[in-house]
Motif scaffolding. Structure first.
Motif, PDB file in Angstrom:
ATOM      1  N   ALA A   1       3.424  15.766 -16.055  1.00  0.00           N
ATOM      2  CA  ALA A   1       2.434  14.919 -16.856  1.00  0.00           C
ATOM      3  C   ALA A   1       1.105  14.551 -16.493  1.00  0.00           C
ATOM      4  O   ALA A   1       0.097  14.542 -17.248  1.00  0.00           O
ATOM      5  N   ALA A   2       0.889  14.511 -15.181  1.00  0.00           N
ATOM      6  CA  ALA A   2      -0.382  14.267 -14.430  1.00  0.00           C
ATOM      7  C   ALA A   2      -1.400  15.570 -14.813  1.00  0.00           C
ATOM      8  O   ALA A   2      -2.728  15.276 -15.003  1.00  0.00           O
ATOM      9  N   VAL A   3      -1.041  16.732 -14.712  1.00  0.00           N
ATOM     10  CA  VAL A   3      -1.687  17.767 -14.674  1.00  0.00           C
ATOM     11  C   VAL A   3      -1.952  18.202 -16.142  1.00  0.00           C
ATOM     12  O   VAL A   3      -2.542  19.297 -16.322  1.00  0.00           O
TER      13      VAL A   3
ATOM     14  N   HIS B   1      -2.761   8.738 -11.700  1.00  0.00           N
ATOM     15  CA  HIS B   1      -1.300   9.031 -12.020  1.00  0.00           C
ATOM     16  C   HIS B   1      -0.583   8.565 -10.559  1.00  0.00           C
ATOM     17  O   HIS B   1       0.727   8.654 -10.696  1.00  0.00           O
ATOM     18  N   HIS B   2      -1.273   8.199  -9.670  1.00  0.00           N
ATOM     19  CA  HIS B   2      -0.493   7.668  -8.350  1.00  0.00           C
ATOM     20  C   HIS B   2      -0.108   8.888  -7.708  1.00  0.00           C
ATOM     21  O   HIS B   2       1.094   8.823  -7.063  1.00  0.00           O
ATOM     22  N   ILE B   3      -0.823   9.989  -7.894  1.00  0.00           N
ATOM     23  CA  ILE B   3      -0.315  11.224  -7.134  1.00  0.00           C
ATOM     24  C   ILE B   3      -1.450  11.546  -6.078  1.00  0.00           C
ATOM     25  O   ILE B   3      -2.782  11.743  -6.723  1.00  0.00           O
ATOM     26  N   TRP B   4      -1.332  11.683  -4.838  1.00  0.00           N
ATOM     27  CA  TRP B   4      -2.471  11.839  -3.836  1.00  0.00           C
ATOM     28  C   TRP B   4      -2.492  13.366  -3.319  1.00  0.00           C
ATOM     29  O   TRP B   4      -1.465  14.072  -3.033  1.00  0.00           O
ATOM     30  N   SER B   5      -3.695  13.713  -3.535  1.00  0.00           N
ATOM     31  CA  SER B   5      -3.786  15.340  -3.257  1.00  0.00           C
ATOM     32  C   SER B   5      -4.772  15.475  -2.098  1.00  0.00           C
ATOM     33  O   SER B   5      -5.456  14.468  -1.478  1.00  0.00           O
ATOM     34  N   ARG B   6      -5.083  16.638  -1.547  1.00  0.00           N
ATOM     35  CA  ARG B   6      -6.042  16.686  -0.632  1.00  0.00           C
ATOM     36  C   ARG B   6      -7.067  17.635  -1.039  1.00  0.00           C
ATOM     37  O   ARG B   6      -6.941  18.972  -1.429  1.00  0.00           O
TER      38      ARG B   6
END
Length: 316
Positions: free
Chosen positions: A314-316, A285-290
């Motif tokens: 929406a992504a989760v 979803h073009h969400i960057w995490s660590r």
């Protein structure tokens, strides 16, 4: 325990790698891999002279005065502005002859890397030579106490402490051999400005200043930093907003099988069944995490900008 100087140092913010792997452009992505305030302090307009003139001593003095007031720096402790806390971290191990340095891990990995590059041995247990306390700790938010200070050279990294100023160890800045680091990029959200501070033992501050040389901090950083540090109303409102947003993030993640493991009001650390799977899912979803090389279950999320909450939901 020693630190391999050739081991790659993982960080948040490596968004270009995510774009290369999952597609899109940087503008398409929401970067939650850092702990940077998503609503930065308004820098205001800059003039041509801001870029053409050398940094001014009076403006440096004004920044130092604003820092002393904002952080309630005790009389007898010195203050050194620098081009980011990272620049200071790289120099700190040279303040003493190499020995053993106590760094409780997991924590921000640049401290161990810097000490190792100067020939220090990294230890998991207290030693008299040196210690590093990241307060609150990154990534788990651990808070240290005055009773934990025990080494001749003590570095207290308060890069994330502006969300919880009541826990600051600034009162200990007058201890010989003690330095407290402050980062301007996290709480004020202006990481690109490159502004940080070392506060503490005047003899150590003078050595750092000599190594740093003149004009280390840009004129724009001097002016924006002084204005932001004097804006206590903005700071108070920001702390309240960050606390509310963290509660919202926790409420969003808990029903999805994420258990809060720690963090601060600038980032949250969660236990999830498979951190890599979570990161990949969010990246679609073009969400960057660590995520972290030492844990299969740690997932760290920063706070999204106000207009990106629906996308995270929406992504989760």
């Amino acid at each position: 325990m020693t630190q391999d100087q050739n081991t790659p140092r993982d960080h948040g913010g490596n968004l270009s790698a995510a774009v290369a792997r999952f597609g899109g452009t940087r503008a398409d992505w929401v970067d939650l891999s850092t702990g940077i305030n998503p609503t930065p302090y308004p820098a205001g307009q800059l003039m041509d002279r801001d870029w053409s003139a050398l940094p001014d001593q009076a403006e440096l003095d004004a920044l130092i005065a604003a820092a002393r007031q904002f952080w309630q720096v005790p009389e007898g402790a010195a203050i050194l502005p620098a081009p980011g806390a990272s620049a200071l971290i790289a120099m700190l191990p040279a303040l003493a002859d190499p020995g053993q340095v106590h760094i409780t891990r997991p924590t921000y990995n640049e401290h161990a890397a810097a000490f190792a590059s100067h020939g220090w041995q990294i230890c998991d247990t207290p030693t008299r030579d040196a210690q590093v306390m990241v307060h609150p700790n990154n990534p788990d938010g651990r808070l240290w106490q005055v009773s934990d200070i025990s080494a001749d050279l003590t570095i207290i990294d308060e890069s994330f402490c502006d969300v919880c100023p009541d826990h600051s160890l600034m009162a200990e800045a007058t201890r010989p051999g003690t330095l407290i680091l402050k980062s301007f990029g996290k709480f004020w959200g202006l990481a690109g400005l490159r502004l940080g501070f070392a506060i503490g033992d005047p003899a150590l501050i003078q050595r750092l200043s000599n190594w740093q040389g003149p004009w280390a901090v840009s004129g724009p950083a001097l002016r924006i930093g002084a204005r932001a540090l004097a804006d206590t109303d903005w700071a108070d409102a920001t702390r309240a907003r960050l606390k509310t947003d963290c509660a919202r993030l926790d409420a969003l993640m808990a029903p999805r099988g994420a258990t809060l493991a720690g963090g601060t009001d600038l980032f949250r650390l969660y236990h999830v069944p498979d951190a890599k799977t979570w990161q990949n899912k969010l990246a679609e979803h073009h969400i960057w995490s660590r995520i972290f090389p030492y844990s299969d279950t740690y997932l760290r999320l920063g706070l999204p900008p106000a207009d990106m909450w629906s996308r995270l939901e929406a992504a989760v």
